[in-house]
Design an enzyme around this catalytic site. Sequence first.
Site, PDB file in Angstrom:
ATOM      1  N   GLU A   1       3.907 -40.549  24.610  1.00 44.09           N
ATOM      2  CA  GLU A   1       3.118 -41.765  24.442  1.00 44.09           C
ATOM      3  C   GLU A   1       3.201 -42.241  22.994  1.00 44.09           C
ATOM      4  OE1 GLU A   1      -0.697 -40.483  25.935  1.00 44.09           O
ATOM      5  OE2 GLU A   1       0.232 -39.987  27.859  1.00 44.09           O
TER       6      GLU A   1
ATOM      7  N   GLU B   1       0.631 -37.943  31.913  1.00 43.30           N
ATOM      8  CA  GLU B   1       1.202 -36.696  31.413  1.00 43.30           C
ATOM      9  C   GLU B   1       1.863 -35.872  32.506  1.00 43.30           C
ATOM     10  OE1 GLU B   1      -1.798 -37.880  30.708  1.00 43.30           O
ATOM     11  OE2 GLU B   1      -1.708 -38.275  28.560  1.00 43.30           O
TER      12      GLU B   1
ATOM     13  N   PHE C   1      -4.258 -32.998  26.125  1.00 42.98           N
ATOM     14  CA  PHE C   1      -3.612 -33.828  27.141  1.00 42.98           C
ATOM     15  C   PHE C   1      -2.626 -33.028  27.987  1.00 42.98           C
ATOM     16  CE2 PHE C   1      -3.972 -37.187  23.542  1.00 42.98           C
ATOM     17  CZ  PHE C   1      -5.359 -37.162  23.643  1.00 42.98           C
TER      18      PHE C   1
ATOM     19  N   PRO D   1      -4.065 -32.589  32.177  1.00 42.43           N
ATOM     20  CA  PRO D   1      -3.674 -33.397  33.340  1.00 42.43           C
ATOM     21  C   PRO D   1      -2.302 -32.997  33.892  1.00 42.43           C
ATOM     22  CG  PRO D   1      -4.409 -34.823  31.530  1.00 42.43           C
ATOM     23  CD  PRO D   1      -4.324 -33.433  30.982  1.00 42.43           C
TER      24      PRO D   1
ATOM     25  N   HIS E   1     -11.260 -33.143  22.515  1.00 44.20           N
ATOM     26  CA  HIS E   1     -10.014 -33.290  21.759  1.00 44.20           C
ATOM     27  C   HIS E   1      -9.724 -32.109  20.838  1.00 44.20           C
ATOM     28  CE1 HIS E   1      -9.878 -37.473  23.080  1.00 44.20           C
ATOM     29  NE2 HIS E   1      -8.704 -37.611  22.508  1.00 44.20           N
TER      30      HIS E   1
HETATM   31  C1  TPP Z   1      -5.036 -37.990  29.006  1.00 43.51           C
HETATM   32  C2  TPP Z   1      -4.954 -38.665  27.679  1.00 43.51           C
HETATM   33  N1  TPP Z   1      -3.749 -39.012  27.205  1.00 43.51           N
HETATM   34  C3  TPP Z   1      -3.649 -39.624  26.011  1.00 43.51           C
HETATM   35  C4  TPP Z   1      -4.747 -39.891  25.258  1.00 43.51           C
HETATM   36  C5  TPP Z   1      -4.625 -40.569  23.882  1.00 43.51           C
HETATM   37  N2  TPP Z   1      -5.129 -41.941  23.988  1.00 43.51           N
HETATM   38  C6  TPP Z   1      -6.385 -42.261  23.671  1.00 43.51           C
HETATM   39  S1  TPP Z   1      -6.747 -43.848  23.984  1.00 43.51           S
HETATM   40  C7  TPP Z   1      -5.180 -44.143  24.536  1.00 43.51           C
HETATM   41  C8  TPP Z   1      -4.799 -45.503  25.014  1.00 43.51           C
HETATM   42  C9  TPP Z   1      -5.635 -45.972  26.151  1.00 43.51           C
HETATM   43  O1  TPP Z   1      -5.232 -47.250  26.528  1.00 43.51           O
HETATM   44  P1  TPP Z   1      -6.113 -48.097  27.516  1.00 43.51           P
HETATM   45  O2  TPP Z   1      -6.446 -47.290  28.715  1.00 43.51           O
HETATM   46  O3  TPP Z   1      -5.406 -49.377  27.769  1.00 43.51           O
HETATM   47  O4  TPP Z   1      -7.475 -48.329  26.724  1.00 43.51           O
HETATM   48  P2  TPP Z   1      -7.687 -49.135  25.363  1.00 43.51           P
HETATM   49  O5  TPP Z   1      -7.570 -48.161  24.248  1.00 43.51           O
HETATM   50  O6  TPP Z   1      -6.677 -50.207  25.318  1.00 43.51           O
HETATM   51  O7  TPP Z   1      -9.073 -49.651  25.452  1.00 43.51           O
HETATM   52  C10 TPP Z   1      -4.411 -42.994  24.467  1.00 43.51           C
HETATM   53  C11 TPP Z   1      -3.000 -42.907  24.855  1.00 43.51           C
HETATM   54  C12 TPP Z   1      -5.993 -39.481  25.768  1.00 43.51           C
HETATM   55  N3  TPP Z   1      -7.128 -39.665  25.105  1.00 43.51           N
HETATM   56  N4  TPP Z   1      -6.065 -38.888  26.990  1.00 43.51           N
END
Ligand code: TPP
Lengths: 349, 349, 334, 334
Positions: free
Chosen positions: C29, C58, C84, C87, C127
Site C-alpha cells: 500500500e 492484505e 496489518f 487480516p 497499531h
Molecule cells: C488493515 C489496514 N491496512 C492498512 C492500514 C493503513 N491505513 C490507515 S488509513 C489508510 C487509508 C484508508 O483509506 P480510506 O478507507 O479511503 O479512508 P480515508 O483515510 O480516505 O478516510 C491506510 C492504508 C490500516 N490502518 N489498516
Amino acid sequence: MAGTLWRPILFTENAVSDRPNDLSLEKFRRMVRIREFETVAEAIHAAGEVPGALHTYTGQEATGVGACIALRSDDYMVGNHRSHGHPIAKGAKLRPLMAELLGKVTGVCKGKGGSMHLSDFSVGSLGETSIVGSGIPVAAGAALGAKLQRNGRVSLCFFGDGASNEGAFHEGLNLAAVWKLPAIFLCENNGYAVSTPVSGSMAIVNIADRGRAYGIPSAIVDGQDVDAVEEAVAAAVDRARAGGGPTLLESKTYRYADHAVNMGRLTLNRGPEVEVWRKRDPILMYRARLLEGGIAASVLNAIVEEVKLEVQDALAFARESAYPSQLEAFDDVFVERLPIPAWLSEDII
Amino acid sequence: MAGTLWRPILFTENAVSDRPNDLSLEKFRRMVRIREFETVAEAIHAAGEVPGALHTYTGQEATGVGACIALRSDDYMVGNHRSHGHPIAKGAKLRPLMAELLGKVTGVCKGKGGSMHLSDFSVGSLGETSIVGSGIPVAAGAALGAKLQRNGRVSLCFFGDGASNEGAFHEGLNLAAVWKLPAIFLCENNGYAVSTPVSGSMAIVNIADRGRAYGIPSAIVDGQDVDAVEEAVAAAVDRARAGGGPTLLESKTYRYADHAVNMGRLTLNRGPEVEVWRKRDPILMYRARLLEGGIAASVLNAIVEEVKLEVQDALAFARESAYPSQLEAFDDVFVERLPIPAWLSEDII
Amino acid sequence: MARATYLEAIRQAQMEEMQRDSRVFIMGEDIICNVFGTTTGFVDMFGAERVLDTPISENGFIGASAGAAMVGARPIVDVTISSFLYPAMDQIISIIAKSRYIYGGQARLPLVIRCCLFYGNSNAAQHSDRPYSMFMNVPGLKIIVPSDPVDMKGMLKVAIRDDDPVLCFEDSTCWSSKADLPTDPDFLIPLGKGDVKREGTDVSVIAVAGAVPLALKAAQKLAGLGISAEIIDPRSLVPLDRDLILKSVRKTGRAITVDPAHQTCSAASEISAMIAEFAFDALRGPVLRVATADTHLPFSPAIEKSLYPSVDRIVTAACRLVGVEHFDSAQGTV
Amino acid sequence: MARATYLEAIRQAQMEEMQRDSRVFIMGEDIICNVFGTTTGFVDMFGAERVLDTPISENGFIGASAGAAMVGARPIVDVTISSFLYPAMDQIISIIAKSRYIYGGQARLPLVIRCCLFYGNSNAAQHSDRPYSMFMNVPGLKIIVPSDPVDMKGMLKVAIRDDDPVLCFEDSTCWSSKADLPTDPDFLIPLGKGDVKREGTDVSVIAVAGAVPLALKAAQKLAGLGISAEIIDPRSLVPLDRDLILKSVRKTGRAITVDPAHQTCSAASEISAMIAEFAFDALRGPVLRVATADTHLPFSPAIEKSLYPSVDRIVTAACRLVGVEHFDSAQGTV
Ligand SMILES: Cc1ncc(C[n+]2csc(CCOP(=O)(O)OP(=O)(O)O)c2C)c(N)n1
Ligand SMILES: Cc1ncc(C[n+]2csc(CCOP(=O)(O)OP(=O)(O)O)c2C)c(N)n1
Ligand SMILES: [Mg+2]
Ligand SMILES: [Mg+2]
C-alpha cells in the site's frame, strides 16, 4: 449477569426520537464544531501537545453530520481512523474527546485510545477502529444485536473508499443482507486512500455499485451537502427500522489535509483539485443556504463564536486534566484488573 | 538463482496450444475418467483404504472438463477441497493422484496432501487448497506472475458458491480487476455449501452479479453442458490473453453426493432434487449429444472400458506403492530438509 | 562503506536485489509514495510494473504474492505495519507456510513479507503489535528481526535471494540508528546465524530486535558495576541459532532473555525454555525474562513506555542474577 | 449424574446456558445441520433467531459477534475447526481482544469462540492446527483447553457467563471420552484454576488438552517403573494457574511440559520458561518439553502420528529426568 430477559447493556434511555427541534441550526453548529475541533487539534498537534498520529476530518463534515442527524441518539454508530468528526456529529461532548487527544485520564477512553479511537459509547458511538475495514463486521453485529433484542435501533457504519476493498467489507455487507439487518453502510469516498486514488484501487467508479453484489440497495449522495446526506440516510434508516434490511450509501466528498500527520511521508501534491473542492466547502455551502432561507448572519456568527468557546473550554479542560496512573494500563484488558507485574508494582505502590 | 532475465520456473515447454485434436471424444473421456475415479475413490474410502475426508466431484464433471479443455496445458489452474476432478480435467495422470489418496510416497504430493490437495504442478494445477476461498488470491497472483513474465498464460480458479462469501473472493477479484490480470474466476455453484443452500448465505440468486462490484464482466453458464462451459471459458481465456483482464463465470451445477464423508455429520435430505439433477447428468447428456452427432456407441463404450482399466491400473499402482518414510515428514517445509528432532532420529536412523 | 540508517539499509538491500534479478518486484500500500522511506525513487528506477501500489486488501495481495512466487516471480511485499498482517493470516499460514509441504515440494515460494514493529510512540493498541512469536509457532516461515543497519542490509538481501518465504520484522525504534554500510553487492549475512554483539563472562543477555540496543547500553552500565555481560542477538528467529545461545550460556552460567513483545509465549519465552531444557547443567540461577507486560499498549505517553523492556530492567535483572546488590537507583536511571 | 461424552458436555453446557439466559445465542457454519453433534435439536429448542447458520465468512461473523456483544447480546460462535480462525484473526485480535481496552472500558465483550483441534487423523496441514499459543501472546483473550467432559461442561458454562471474550479449544482426540456429568445447572469450574489430575512426588507433568489423557496413561506406566508422576492440567491457559504449577514443581523438583501443539513458542514453552524463572531453586534437572515436532502435519497416516506427543515419549522423558534407565523399549510401546 443472571436473568432470562434481554437486557441491553447500553443506552437504556432515549429510546424515543430525540432529534433536536431546530435541525438546520443544529446541523450548522455540529459542522462548525467539527471544523473548529479539527483546527485546534491540528494546531496543538503541530505544537507537540498531541502524541501519535492525527487524521483530520476537515472537508467531510457534511457527511458525518448529515448522517448522524438522521439517527436517534440511541442508534449505534461505528467509525474508523478518521473519526474525530463522527462522535461530534453524533452529539458527543467535546471535553472528553479533547482530553483523549492529549492522553489524559478524563479522556473518553481514559487516554488509552487516542486520536484514532475517539469512541463515545454514551452517544452510541461503539468504536472508532483504526484497522481499515474492521468496523464493518462490528457494525453489522450491532445491528444483529438490535434485531435480536428488538430494540428498534439501527447501526450506521462510516468507512472510506479504501476500506471497501477489504474482505471485511464484503463479509460484513453480505451478512447484513442475508440476515436483513437494520444497518446503514456509509462509504465516505474522499477520493484517496493515503496516496492511492480510487482509480488505483478499483476498476469501478462508484462504490455504490458494490451493493448489487449483496442484494443491498444503494445510492450515491453529494457528500458536501448536509441536507442531501441527511435525506439519504433518513430513508435508509426508515427502511432499516421497518425491517427492510441494510442500505449502502456512497458519499462523494473530500479531505483537505494530507492523509495524516506523524504517520510516515504522506504529503501528496494533489494540485488545483483541493481548491476546486474548497469551493464546495460543506460549511460555506450550508451557510449560504441558511442565509438564503432567511436565517440572519448574526445567528450563524453567534453559533461560530459559541463553538469556539466550547472548543477552547474543552482544550483548557484537557490541559488541566491529569494523565492516567500507571495502574490504569492494566485495567480494561478484562473486566477485572490484571495483576501488575512485580517489576512494575514496586514503582507504582 | 542468479540471472537478470525472467525465468519462469514451471512449464517451460508446451508454450503453444496443445489442445487435443479430437476435442469431443477427449471431453467425454475426461468426464468419464473423473466419474470412474470418484466411484473407485468412494468405494475404497468406504472400505477404509483412504484416510481422512473425501469430497467427491461427481455430477460437476462438465464444469471441470469444459473449463480445462479451453486452457493450454501450461496455463495455471487453482482448485479447492473438492478437486479430484480438476487436475484430471487438466490432464493429470491418474497413478499419482490415486497414490496420493492412499497417502503413498508415489502420490502427486508424496502422500503429504491427500484427497483435499491433489495438486499436479506438471499440468499447471498450482494448488487444491482446502481452506475455503483461499485459492482465489493465489490464482490472481499466478495471473500476476504470468503478466509480469509476459508468458501469455492465463490463470483459472475453481471455487464454490460458498467461497464467494469469503473476503478472499472480494480481494482476489478486485486485485485482478485493478491490475487487469489474465484470470478466469469460475464459480461452481452447486447449490450448497455443506448444508447451507445458496439462499441461506446470500441475498442474491446469481453469483455472476458479483462481477459488477469490480468492473469484471461475468456470465452464467449451464454447468451440466460441457460444450457450453468450454465456450464460455474459451471466450474468457481469449479476453485474458488479449490483455482484456479477468472474467467471472458462474456455472450452475450440482453434486450428487453428500458434502463429504468423514468430516462430521453432513447427511442432508435434499428430497427429489437429486433425481431432477441426475436427469441432466453431464455425461449422459454429452453421450446423447455425441451419439446424435454420429459417433458410434461402440466408440464411447470403448472409452469407458479404457478408462476403467486406467483407473484400476492407478489403484493397483497406488496399492503397491510404499508409504513415505518418516524422514519425509521433515522435507519440503523449506527447500532444505529440516533437522530431525533427537527423539525421532533414533527411531529413524 | 557509507554511513546510513536502518531504513536506508532496507532501501539499499531492496534496490540492489531488484537490480540484480529482474524477477524481484515489490508491492504494497502506497509504496510509490514511499511512506516510511524504503522505496525512494523505485518507480523511476524499476518502472510501474515492478513497483506496485495495492488496494487495501492484505489477504488479497499477500496471497497474490504466493501465487506469483509459485510461477517464478520473486515478490517483496511491504505491509508497512505489523498489525496489518492479521487480516492476511489465512494466506500467510494456510497458503504461504504450508503450500510447499502440502504439495510435496512441487511449489517454491521465494517471497519476502516486510513490516515494521510500530510501538513505543503512542500508536495505541491496534497499531503497536510485535507478533513474530505467533509465526514462530507455524512451521514453514523463516523470520528475521535485524537490530542494526548492517544486519538489516545483509540479511534482507539474503531473504530476497532465499527460495523460501521470509518474514522481515523491522523495529521502528531502530529506524534512525546509523552504521557504515558495506557497498559490496554481495554483502550477505546468512539466516540462522546469531551474532555476539558484545562479549562477556558473567551473564548472557539474549536480546531480540529493538531490545538489542537496550541490552548493549545495559552492558555498558553493568561493566561499571563490575558485571561482564555477553550480548547475543539471534538476528533470525527461524532458523534460530541455538548453538550460539547455548554456548554463551554454558560459558556464563546465567541467562536473561529480552524481547519487546508481550511476554507470554514470546520469543523470549521460547529461548528461555530452550535454555532450561538444553543448558540446565550450566545454569547458576533462574533464566530471567525481560519483556513487555502482558497488557495492551495504551495511547497515553504517560503510561506506555514503562511497559516495555528498558536498560534499567535489564541491569536490575543482571544484578539480581549475579547476586550483586542493585546499584543505586538514583544513579541508575538512563 | 449421567455418563456422557466430551461432545455431549459441550452440547449440554450450551443448552443449559441458552435456557438460562435468553441473551445467549449461537452462530456458525452449518450448526443447524449440527456437524460435530454439539447443537443437536437447538433450532427446535431455541428457534431460528438464536441458532444462526452463517455464510462462510469467518472474519465477518466473528466480527459480528463482537458488535452484538457490545450492545448486550451474548454470542457463542462455533468455528468448527481451529484452522478457520486464521481468516478471522483481524477481528479476533484487533477488535475482540482490544476493544474494551482501547475504548477505556466502555465496551464489554461477553462472547465465546469455540473450535476444535482437528489433528491426528489425516486431515493434512491445512486442517490440523492447534494455534492456542498465538492467542496467548495477545492480551485480552481468555483461553480454555478442557481435557475431559466434566471440565468441559463446567468451564464452558463459566465461559458463556463470563463478561470477557473466551476462546474454547476442543481437542478432537478427546471427543469420545466419557464421564459422569453433573446435572446441576450451576455446576461451574472457574477459569484460571488448574487441576491435579493425579498426585505424585517424583516428577510434575504439566499437560495441555489432548496431552492430559496421554500423561495419565504415562503416569500409570511410570508407576510400574517405580516413578511417581504428578499430572497437572492447567485447563485454562489464560488466566494460567501459575501457583498450582509452581507448587507442584517445588514439590517434585522435576518438570515436563506436554503439548500437542508445535513446540516452538508453544504453551509448553511458556510454562517451561515460567518454571525456569520462578521455580529454579527447586529444580533437580532440566525442564523437558514433549510437544509436536516443528514440521507440518502430513496427510499420510504412515508418518503423521509419530510427530505428536505420545505416552512413550512422556515415559522416556520422565525416566531420563528421574535418572532411571529407560525401561525395555520392547515392553514399552503402548
Ligand atoms: C488493515 C489496514 N491496512 C492498512 C492500514 C493503513 N491505513 C490507515 S488509513 C489508510 C487509508 C484508508 O483509506 P480510506 O478507507 O479511503 O479512508 P480515508 O483515510 O480516505 O478516510 C491506510 C492504508 C490500516 N490502518 N489498516
Ligand atoms: C475458511 C474455511 N471455512 C470453513 C471450511 C469448512 N468447509 C469446507 S468445504 C465447505 C463448504 C464449501 O462450499 P462451496 O464453496 O459451495 O463448495 P462445495 O463444497 O459446494 O463444492 C466448508 C464450510 C473451510 N474448509 N475453510
Ligand atoms: Mg478515502
Ligand atoms: Mg457449493
